[in-house]
Design an enzyme around this catalytic site. Structure first.
Site, mmCIF file in Angstrom:
data_model
loop_
_atom_site.group_PDB
_atom_site.id
_atom_site.type_symbol
_atom_site.label_atom_id
_atom_site.label_comp_id
_atom_site.label_asym_id
_atom_site.label_seq_id
_atom_site.Cartn_x
_atom_site.Cartn_y
_atom_site.Cartn_z
ATOM 1 N N LEU A 106 -0.257 -7.728 31.132
ATOM 2 C CA LEU A 106 -1.363 -7.332 30.260
ATOM 3 C C LEU A 106 -1.290 -8.377 28.988
ATOM 4 C CD1 LEU A 106 -3.357 -5.045 28.802
ATOM 5 C CD2 LEU A 106 -1.350 -4.332 27.759
ATOM 6 N N HIS A 130 0.860 5.566 9.652
ATOM 7 C CA HIS A 130 1.044 4.296 10.017
ATOM 8 C C HIS A 130 2.205 4.194 10.990
ATOM 9 C CE1 HIS A 130 -2.318 3.388 7.629
ATOM 10 N NE2 HIS A 130 -1.623 3.264 6.443
ATOM 11 N N ASP A 157 -8.074 4.503 14.579
ATOM 12 C CA ASP A 157 -8.117 4.987 13.191
ATOM 13 C C ASP A 157 -7.636 6.646 12.832
ATOM 14 O OD1 ASP A 157 -9.029 4.966 10.706
ATOM 15 O OD2 ASP A 157 -11.169 5.244 11.328
HETATM 16 C C1 IPE Z 1 -10.912 0.026 10.670
HETATM 17 O O1 IPE Z 1 -10.493 1.285 10.208
HETATM 18 C C2 IPE Z 1 -9.650 -0.910 10.597
HETATM 19 C C3 IPE Z 1 -8.512 -0.679 11.487
HETATM 20 C C4 IPE Z 1 -8.448 0.535 12.085
HETATM 21 C C5 IPE Z 1 -7.482 -1.570 11.246
HETATM 22 P P1 IPE Z 1 -10.865 1.502 8.457
HETATM 23 O O2 IPE Z 1 -10.331 2.821 8.438
HETATM 24 O O3 IPE Z 1 -10.534 0.309 7.779
HETATM 25 O O4 IPE Z 1 -12.473 1.447 8.463
HETATM 26 P P2 IPE Z 1 -13.551 2.221 7.553
HETATM 27 O O5 IPE Z 1 -13.226 1.574 6.175
HETATM 28 O O6 IPE Z 1 -13.253 3.396 7.832
HETATM 29 O O7 IPE Z 1 -14.762 1.846 8.100
HETATM 30 C C1 IPE Z 2 -6.130 3.298 10.629
HETATM 31 O O1 IPE Z 2 -5.803 4.217 9.850
HETATM 32 C C2 IPE Z 2 -5.098 2.159 10.532
HETATM 33 C C3 IPE Z 2 -5.427 1.281 9.593
HETATM 34 C C4 IPE Z 2 -6.555 0.940 9.035
HETATM 35 C C5 IPE Z 2 -4.467 0.009 9.279
HETATM 36 P P1 IPE Z 2 -6.244 4.645 8.445
HETATM 37 O O2 IPE Z 2 -5.184 4.197 7.599
HETATM 38 O O3 IPE Z 2 -7.497 4.187 8.323
HETATM 39 O O4 IPE Z 2 -6.428 6.274 8.391
HETATM 40 P P2 IPE Z 2 -7.663 7.064 7.778
HETATM 41 O O5 IPE Z 2 -8.846 6.696 8.264
HETATM 42 O O6 IPE Z 2 -7.460 7.007 6.297
HETATM 43 O O7 IPE Z 2 -7.230 8.331 8.260
HETATM 44 MG MG MG Z 3 -9.441 4.813 8.434
#
Ligand code: IPE
Ligand code: IPE
Ligand code: MG
Length: 248
Positions: free
Chosen positions: A139, A45, A28
């Site tokens: 893996l 991303h 995240d």
């Molecule tokens: C969880 O992250 C999903 C992924 C990393 C793919 P999110 O950023 O979507 O989760 P929330 O919304 O903060 O809980």
């Molecule tokens: C995690 O990063 C990746 C996905 C959920 C695909 P985020 O896109 O959730 O990044 P933040 O949480 O907004 O910083």
């Molecule tokens: Mg996120």
């Protein structure tokens, strides 16, 4: 090679006999990483995808057997269409180049989630990469794509109900192993360690059933900044845990 260098530099103490069999990751913080740099979220991303390859390679070198990475949740469709499109093209690119970029890592790739809702192009690529890496013995990398823990349990319940209705399963025989074996992760042991980056401390619908006795490790580091050293920190923390599984 990288391993030896890292271990020398940090005098890393890792007990190779106490590594987790299965590591789950919620990578995240891509969006915040980009925002801090005044860049579009898609740049975060893209950087996150690079980190993913680096960490997968590192874990493969360490001898980790299973990894499950959350790359797109069933709730992530709520994001603006442009971001969803960017993520889907990035995932397509990731799968297309996976073998070349993870070359020599002997990684077997599987995708778990609601694959049937993805574009035909992505579904085709998933089938291709799974088939092409199926003979690899290193893996096992599970990519959770359009994955939701609740959705996974609902679909297992549907399968079980159907088997009962068709007389193939006796309701009295339904136990934990019957449920487990109807999940996407049926052939994979439950995770021993869950890592979530970016300071958030929630499961966000990831592996709800499978995390029952998993050790959680959180870091404020944003996923694109996550390094091999951070992975070692997580593993060291894991090795110092006392897992009781309800016992004493
Ligand atoms: C969880 O992250 C999903 C992924 C990393 C793919 P999110 O950023 O979507 O989760 P929330 O919304 O903060 O809980
Ligand atoms: C995690 O990063 C990746 C996905 C959920 C695909 P985020 O896109 O959730 O990044 P933040 O949480 O907004 O910083
Ligand atoms: Mg996120």
């Amino acid at each position: 090679m990288i391993l030896r260098k890292l271990f020398k530099r940090k005098k890393v103490q890792l007990d190779k006999s106490k590594l987790p069999l299965h590591i789950a990751i919620i990578p995240d913080g891509n969006g915040r990483w980009a925002k801090r740099r005044g860049m579009p979220r898609s740049a975060g991303h893209r950087e996150g995808a690079k980190t993913l390859k680096k960490i997968v390679k590192f874990c493969a070198q360490l001898g980790i057997k299973y990894m499950t990475i959350y790359v797109f949740s069933t709730e992530n469709w709520k994001r603006p269409k442009s971001e969803v499109d960017d993520l889907m093209s990035l995932l397509l690119e990731f799968l297309r180049n996976a073998e070349a970029e993870l070359e020599g890592s002997n990684v077997r790739i599987k995708v778990i989630g609601r694959i049937e809702d993805l574009s035909d192009e992505l579904q085709k690529e998933i089938r291709r990469v799974e088939k092409h890496t199926d003979g690899n013995t290193g893996l096992c990398l599970n990519i959770a794509l359009n994955y939701g823990g609740r959705d996974e349990i609902v679909s297992a319940v549907k399968k079980i109900a159907k088997e009962v209705a068709e007389g193939r399963l006796n309701p009295d025989e339904i136990d934990e192993s019957v449920v487990s074996s109807r999940l996407y992760t049926c052939k994979i042991p439950d995770p021993d360690l869950l890592i979530r980056t970016s300071g958030e401390k929630r499961s966000s619908n990831f592996l709800l059933w499978q995390l029952a006795y998993t050790e959680f490790w959180y870091t404020n580091v944003l996923w694109p900044d996550f390094t091999e050293n951070n992975m070692i920190e997580a593993l060291q923390s894991f090795q110092n845990r006392n897992r009781r599984f309800g016992g004493i």
